[in-house]
Design an enzyme around this catalytic site. Structure first.
Site, PDB file in Angstrom:
ATOM      1  N   ASP A  21       0.793  -1.242   0.000  1.00  0.00           N
ATOM      2  CA  ASP A  21       0.000   0.000   0.000  1.00  0.00           C
ATOM      3  C   ASP A  21       0.823   1.289   0.000  1.00  0.00           C
ATOM      4  O   ASP A  21       0.253   2.366   0.162  1.00  0.00           O
ATOM      5  CB  ASP A  21      -0.991   0.045   1.192  1.00  0.00           C
ATOM      6  N   LYS A  24       3.458   1.162  -4.890  1.00  0.00           N
ATOM      7  CA  LYS A  24       4.306   0.557  -5.928  1.00  0.00           C
ATOM      8  C   LYS A  24       3.587   0.432  -7.264  1.00  0.00           C
ATOM      9  O   LYS A  24       4.140   0.749  -8.315  1.00  0.00           O
ATOM     10  CB  LYS A  24       4.778  -0.840  -5.480  1.00  0.00           C
ATOM     11  N   THR A  25       2.358  -0.075  -7.211  1.00  0.00           N
ATOM     12  CA  THR A  25       1.626  -0.295  -8.463  1.00  0.00           C
ATOM     13  C   THR A  25       1.207   1.038  -9.078  1.00  0.00           C
ATOM     14  O   THR A  25       1.299   1.229 -10.296  1.00  0.00           O
ATOM     15  CB  THR A  25       0.404  -1.203  -8.200  1.00  0.00           C
ATOM     16  N   HIS A  84       3.186  -9.146  -0.827  1.00  0.00           N
ATOM     17  CA  HIS A  84       4.479  -9.338  -0.178  1.00  0.00           C
ATOM     18  C   HIS A  84       5.055 -10.731  -0.454  1.00  0.00           C
ATOM     19  O   HIS A  84       6.223 -10.874  -0.802  1.00  0.00           O
ATOM     20  CB  HIS A  84       4.312  -9.126   1.327  1.00  0.00           C
TER      21      HIS A  84
HETATM   22  P1  GDP Z   1       1.152  -1.068  -3.478  1.00  0.00           P
HETATM   23  O1  GDP Z   1       0.504  -2.061  -2.596  1.00  0.00           O
HETATM   24  O2  GDP Z   1       2.480  -0.646  -2.936  1.00  0.00           O
HETATM   25  O3  GDP Z   1       1.218  -1.511  -4.913  1.00  0.00           O
HETATM   26  O4  GDP Z   1       0.249   0.257  -3.424  1.00  0.00           O
HETATM   27  P2  GDP Z   1      -0.818   0.804  -4.468  1.00  0.00           P
HETATM   28  O5  GDP Z   1      -0.171   1.380  -5.664  1.00  0.00           O
HETATM   29  O6  GDP Z   1      -1.855  -0.236  -4.681  1.00  0.00           O
HETATM   30  O7  GDP Z   1      -1.404   2.008  -3.635  1.00  0.00           O
HETATM   31  C1  GDP Z   1      -2.062   1.823  -2.397  1.00  0.00           C
HETATM   32  C2  GDP Z   1      -3.031   2.962  -2.147  1.00  0.00           C
HETATM   33  O8  GDP Z   1      -2.319   4.182  -2.029  1.00  0.00           O
HETATM   34  C3  GDP Z   1      -4.031   3.152  -3.288  1.00  0.00           C
HETATM   35  O9  GDP Z   1      -5.262   3.464  -2.754  1.00  0.00           O
HETATM   36  C4  GDP Z   1      -3.455   4.334  -4.049  1.00  0.00           C
HETATM   37  O10 GDP Z   1      -4.426   5.075  -4.737  1.00  0.00           O
HETATM   38  C5  GDP Z   1      -2.830   5.136  -2.936  1.00  0.00           C
HETATM   39  N1  GDP Z   1      -1.728   5.983  -3.414  1.00  0.00           N
HETATM   40  C6  GDP Z   1      -0.703   5.622  -4.210  1.00  0.00           C
HETATM   41  N2  GDP Z   1       0.103   6.662  -4.462  1.00  0.00           N
HETATM   42  C7  GDP Z   1      -0.419   7.715  -3.808  1.00  0.00           C
HETATM   43  C8  GDP Z   1      -0.057   9.090  -3.672  1.00  0.00           C
HETATM   44  O11 GDP Z   1       0.927   9.563  -4.231  1.00  0.00           O
HETATM   45  N3  GDP Z   1      -0.853   9.856  -2.886  1.00  0.00           N
HETATM   46  C9  GDP Z   1      -1.946   9.377  -2.268  1.00  0.00           C
HETATM   47  N4  GDP Z   1      -2.644  10.217  -1.534  1.00  0.00           N
HETATM   48  N5  GDP Z   1      -2.341   8.107  -2.367  1.00  0.00           N
HETATM   49  C10 GDP Z   1      -1.589   7.284  -3.125  1.00  0.00           C
HETATM   50 MG    MG Z   2       0.696  -3.329  -5.776  1.00  0.00          MG
END
Ligand code: GDP
Ligand code: MG
Length: 401
Positions: A21, A24-25, A84
């Site tokens: 979260d 990354k994606t 993970h």
């Molecule tokens: P991952 O699990 O690392 O791949 O994370 P995701 O890309 O799925 O992002 C997790 C959550 O964080 C999602 O709801 C995204 O919309 C949010 N998110 C990602 N980047 C940002 C950002 O730059 N700002 C904010 N406010 N939310 C973000």
């Molecule tokens: Mg992801």
């Protein structure tokens, strides 16, 4: 659409790593969006990168998105994993190798357990350089808070052997970049990030530039000529009449010379990474050679019998064991073409090691002792098997003896 693989540019494998979260994606999607605007990628939206994990079949299936894009300087293949566990498996099995990584950390949370775990694994798989992307800066108003996150990340990466001073740290918002908002923390930061990746993460050395190594698969004698070893060349280039060493299977190092090379049943001047070759060895008896030995450039590799191995233990759905195993577990270890009896112990100082169990699905680091020494290097991948089934895949993280 964007023309795929451009061989004119150097190729680099990278990926996004970091805590769940942290973005990354979103960042992966934002990079394709930005590079697509420049005609150097096809845009992949969040949903097409973060697909629901496919139904898992027998064997190790790793859910990984392979994304492709270019910069002015290089061509990239980029991996992003959904969860993970997929990162752990991917890094241990090398299903998608990384020459460098972008570690994503959300400014709103700071470093978290998976941030550390991914950094450690990246280091263990031989990643030398990373770039830090401090994400979600749109949610933070206090500049001192951001400074603190950057400072703490520099310290953390230093703890894992990365360069804490020189490593580029970019502060931005993947979501703003993806949504086309606030360009000063959105798309401009993606540009800065890609510039940092281009400049800081080196183009990997090609396999043919590394010291020669062939793992012996078969040994036979040819009447009137001598002993031939065949196998696949893992790295390097070998010219006819070169000196080599044969290592492994518990024997002493054998020094000899390759007097002829056959690839595809034709005698040739050299053998190179990727070739299946037969090497005619001078003055070596067939009895002295065995499958699993390696033929290497003299001095480049040595045999070891004790080392740390980081393992992913397969679940029963993946074809692994149905039950856990204990301290002093004795499976077979497959190292390239070698298989060797081994014993696995918990690292010294592990609490309750006698009663502790490793369960299917676990990720664990243990000390492996081989019955016979074998050519082993840190960063090498091995497979743990028992009774014809794969129990775990492992990564050699440190040589002890
Ligand atoms: P991952 O699990 O690392 O791949 O994370 P995701 O890309 O799925 O992002 C997790 C959550 O964080 C999602 O709801 C995204 O919309 C949010 N998110 C990602 N980047 C940002 C950002 O730059 N700002 C904010 N406010 N939310 C973000
Ligand atoms: Mg992801």
């Amino acid at each position: 659409t964007y023309a795929v693989y451009q061989r004119t540019k150097p190729h680099v494998n990278i990926g996004t790593i970091g805590h769940v979260d942290h973005g990354k994606t979103t960042l992966s999607a934002a990079i394709t969006k930005r590079q697509a605007e420049k005609g150097m990628a096809s845009f992949l939206d969040y949903g097409s990168i973060d697909k629901a994990p496919e139904e898992r079949k027998r064997g190790i299936t790793i859910s990984t998105a392979h994304i492709e894009y270019s910069t002015e300087a290089r061509h990239y293949s980029h991996v992003d994993c959904p969860g993970h566990a997929d990162y752990i498996k991917n890094m241990i099995t090398g299903a998608a190798s990384m020459d460098g990584a972008i570690i994503v950390v959300a400014a709103s949370d700071g470093q978290m357990p998976q941030t550390r775990e991914h950094l450690l694994l990246a280091r263990q798989v031989g990643v030398q350089r990373i770039v830090v992307f401090v994400n979600k800066v749109d949610t933070i108003d206090d500049p001192e808070m951001l400074e603190l996150v950057e400072m703490e990340m520099r310290e953390l990466i230093g703890n894992y052997g990365f360069d804490s001073d020189e490593t580029p740290v970019i502060l931005g918002s993947a979501l703003c970049a993806l949504d086309g908002k606030r360009p000063e923390i959105g798309e401009q930061k993606i540009d800065e990030l890609m510039k940092a990746v281009d400049d800081w993460i080196p183009t990997p050395e090609r396999d043919t530039d590394k010291p020669f190594l062939m793992s012996v698969e078969d040994v036979f004698s040819i009447a009137g000529r001598g002993t031939v070893c065949s196998g696949r060349v893992e790295r390097g280039v070998l010219k006819r009449d070169s000196e080599v060493e044969l290592i492994g299977k518990g024997t002493e190092v054998i020094k000899t010379k390759v007097t002829d090379i056959e690839t595809f049943h034709k005698s040739c001047e050299e053998s190179r990474a990727g070739d299946n070759s037969g090497l005619l060895l001078r003055g070596v008896r067939r009895e002295d050679l065995r499958r699993g030995m390696v033929i290497v450039k003299p001095g480049s590799v040595s045999a070891h019998s004790k080392f740390m191995v980081s393992m992913y233990v397969l679940t029963k759905e993946e074809g692994g064991r149905h039950t856990g195993f204990h301290e002093n577990y004795k499976p077979q270890m497959y190292i390239r073409s070698a298989d060797e009896a081994c014993a696995l112990h918990f690292p010294e100082g592990t609490e309750d090691a006698e009663s502790k169990m490793v369960m299917p699905g676990d990720n664990v680091e243990m000390v492996a002792t081989l019955h016979n020494p074998n050519a082993i290097e840190a960063g090498q991948r091995v497979t743990i098997r028992e009774g014809g089934r794969t129990v775990a895949t492992g990564l050699v993280t440190r040589i002890i003896k």
